[in-house]
Enzyme design. Structure first.
Site, mmCIF file in Angstrom:
data_model
loop_
_atom_site.group_PDB
_atom_site.id
_atom_site.type_symbol
_atom_site.label_atom_id
_atom_site.label_comp_id
_atom_site.label_asym_id
_atom_site.label_seq_id
_atom_site.Cartn_x
_atom_site.Cartn_y
_atom_site.Cartn_z
ATOM 1 N N LYS A 63 0.836 -1.206 0.000
ATOM 2 C CA LYS A 63 0.000 0.000 0.000
ATOM 3 C C LYS A 63 0.868 1.252 0.000
ATOM 4 O O LYS A 63 0.574 2.222 -0.702
ATOM 5 C CB LYS A 63 -0.978 -0.023 1.171
ATOM 6 C CG LYS A 63 -2.116 -1.014 0.913
ATOM 7 C CD LYS A 63 -3.149 -1.085 2.000
ATOM 8 C CE LYS A 63 -4.305 -1.986 1.524
ATOM 9 N NZ LYS A 63 -5.188 -2.419 2.586
ATOM 10 N N LYS A 122 -4.019 -7.412 -9.901
ATOM 11 C CA LYS A 122 -5.076 -7.771 -8.960
ATOM 12 C C LYS A 122 -6.181 -6.705 -8.933
ATOM 13 O O LYS A 122 -5.874 -5.506 -8.856
ATOM 14 C CB LYS A 122 -4.463 -7.915 -7.554
ATOM 15 C CG LYS A 122 -5.482 -8.246 -6.487
ATOM 16 C CD LYS A 122 -4.991 -7.927 -5.077
ATOM 17 C CE LYS A 122 -6.180 -7.859 -4.149
ATOM 18 N NZ LYS A 122 -6.142 -7.089 -2.987
ATOM 19 N N LYS A 143 -9.720 -1.817 -5.170
ATOM 20 C CA LYS A 143 -10.204 -0.432 -5.262
ATOM 21 C C LYS A 143 -9.052 0.554 -5.211
ATOM 22 O O LYS A 143 -9.120 1.625 -5.800
ATOM 23 C CB LYS A 143 -11.260 -0.125 -4.207
ATOM 24 C CG LYS A 143 -10.839 -0.365 -2.791
ATOM 25 C CD LYS A 143 -12.026 -0.182 -1.858
ATOM 26 C CE LYS A 143 -11.802 -0.850 -0.518
ATOM 27 N NZ LYS A 143 -12.031 -2.298 -0.537
#
Ligand code: ADP
Ligand code: TRP
Length: 316
Positions: free
Chosen positions: A116, A195, A198
């Site tokens: 992330k 992948k 969102k």
């Protein structure tokens, strides 16, 4: 204690945006199958969502939305304890205790955190300690099994590590959970081939209108050489059998637009009954379901937390 003799399972989803078909096939569908055979807890991980959603109105809306989503895909609140993480402060408390069991270098190896941050998300401390809040979510309910997508495997390893450290120090108090990963689905690819997520803005929405689905499908990247647009095909396998697809793709070799339109049609047919059900669920219905769920959840987690408080020396 409950009198249910079945294995207990728990899972959670963050209310941090609209669900996409990766969430459905990677998490919701396997969950629904397993829910038939387990005593089931389903949690809205709203405090986890705070690691990325910093707009109060948006988070509130997302919470209503995700509960509607769960009900619309077929979660029966009479069978499943459907509740919110934030309705039960035991999660925060045990999360803190578990944070004190693991080291910073250990958490720094977290794939989810590293991914992330690499993708540009803020490296806030909540994101960093996320795995220990998730561990608390799981062990509070003496969970046997946690159905999740492949990307969550490491979080379960982290949970077991925290449990082991806790139990080695304090005795056999917390239960070690196991993950259940749907091998047949694995990782659902997004419109760009990586992948579906969102965070990567490559999703096909689960409850989108036909136009939304159309827009997402038309944006699927089709740079593969040859007759078959592999990215379209890979997503299509979720909705049609291999033999039906082979015929369709042979008959439309090289006709990428036709194949994308066929995919839009198949997704729309699949989604429309759930979309209608979802539209019939009011905010008050959501509140009612969550109130009942919170009560059931607290009754179970309080027992675990009391045992923890006893052994760590907080209960006097
Ligand atoms: P996102 O990556 O969109 O932020 P989440 O991390 O909130 O999705 O994932 C919610 C659940 O859906 C998790 O159990 C996760 O494993 C599953 N999931 C998400 N994306 C996929 C995917 N592309 N393929 C399979 N499962 C997925
Ligand atoms: N980390 C999970 C995800 O992003 C959500 C989650 C939070 C969860 N707590 C959980 C999943 C407990 C399973 C069990 O998908």
């Amino acid at each position: 204690m409950t009198n249910d003799s079945r294995l207990r399972m728990l899972t959670g989803l963050q209310p941090s945006g609209d669900l996409h078909i990766g969430n459905y096939f990677g998490a919701l569908a396997p969950f629904l199958t397993m829910a038939k055979e387990h005593e089931t807890f389903l949690m809205v991980a709203d405090y986890h969502a705070l690691t990325s959603v910093k707009d109060g109105n948006l988070l509130r809306q997302n919470i209503y939305n995700i509960v509607r989503d769960y009900l619309a895909v077929g979660v029966d609140p009479n069978e499943v304890t459907l509740f919110r993480q934030s309705d039960n402060s035991d999660h925060m408390e045990l999360g803190w205790v578990l944070n004190c069991m693991v080291t910073v270098p250990f958490l720094m190896q977290g794939h989810s955190y590293k991914d992330k941050v690499a993708k540009g998300l803020e490296a806030n401390a909540g994101l960093f300690t996320y795995p220990m809040l998730m561990a608390a979510d799981i062990v509070l309910y003496n969970t046997d099994v946690v159905p999740v997508g492949e990307d969550q495997r490491q979080h379960l390893e982290y949970t077991r590590e925290a449990v082991t450290k806790f139990n080695n120090n304090y005795g056999d108090i917390l239960k070690e959970p196991k993950e259940a990963i749907m091998k047949s689905v694995g990782v659902v690819p997004g419109t760009d081939g990586q992948k579906m997520s969102k965070s990567y803005k490559n999703t096909i929405p689960l409850f989108g209108s036909r136009e939304d689905i159309q827009k997402a499908v038309m944006s699927i990247v089709t740079d593969s050489a040859g007759d078959r647009p592999q990215n379209v095909y890979d997503i299509h396998t979720l909705f049609k059998s291999e033999s039906e697809l082979n015929t369709l793709y042979e008959n439309n070799a090289g006709k990428y637009k036709n194949l994308k339109e066929a995919l839009v049609e198949d997704i729309d047919q699949f989604i429309s009954p759930m979309r209608e059900l979802r539209d019939s669920i009011s905010d008050q219905d959501v509140i009612n379901v969550l109130q009942v769920g919170a009560k059931k959840a607290r009754a179970v987690s309080h027992e675990t937390l009391e045992r923890v408080r006893d052994v760590i020396g907080i209960n006097l």
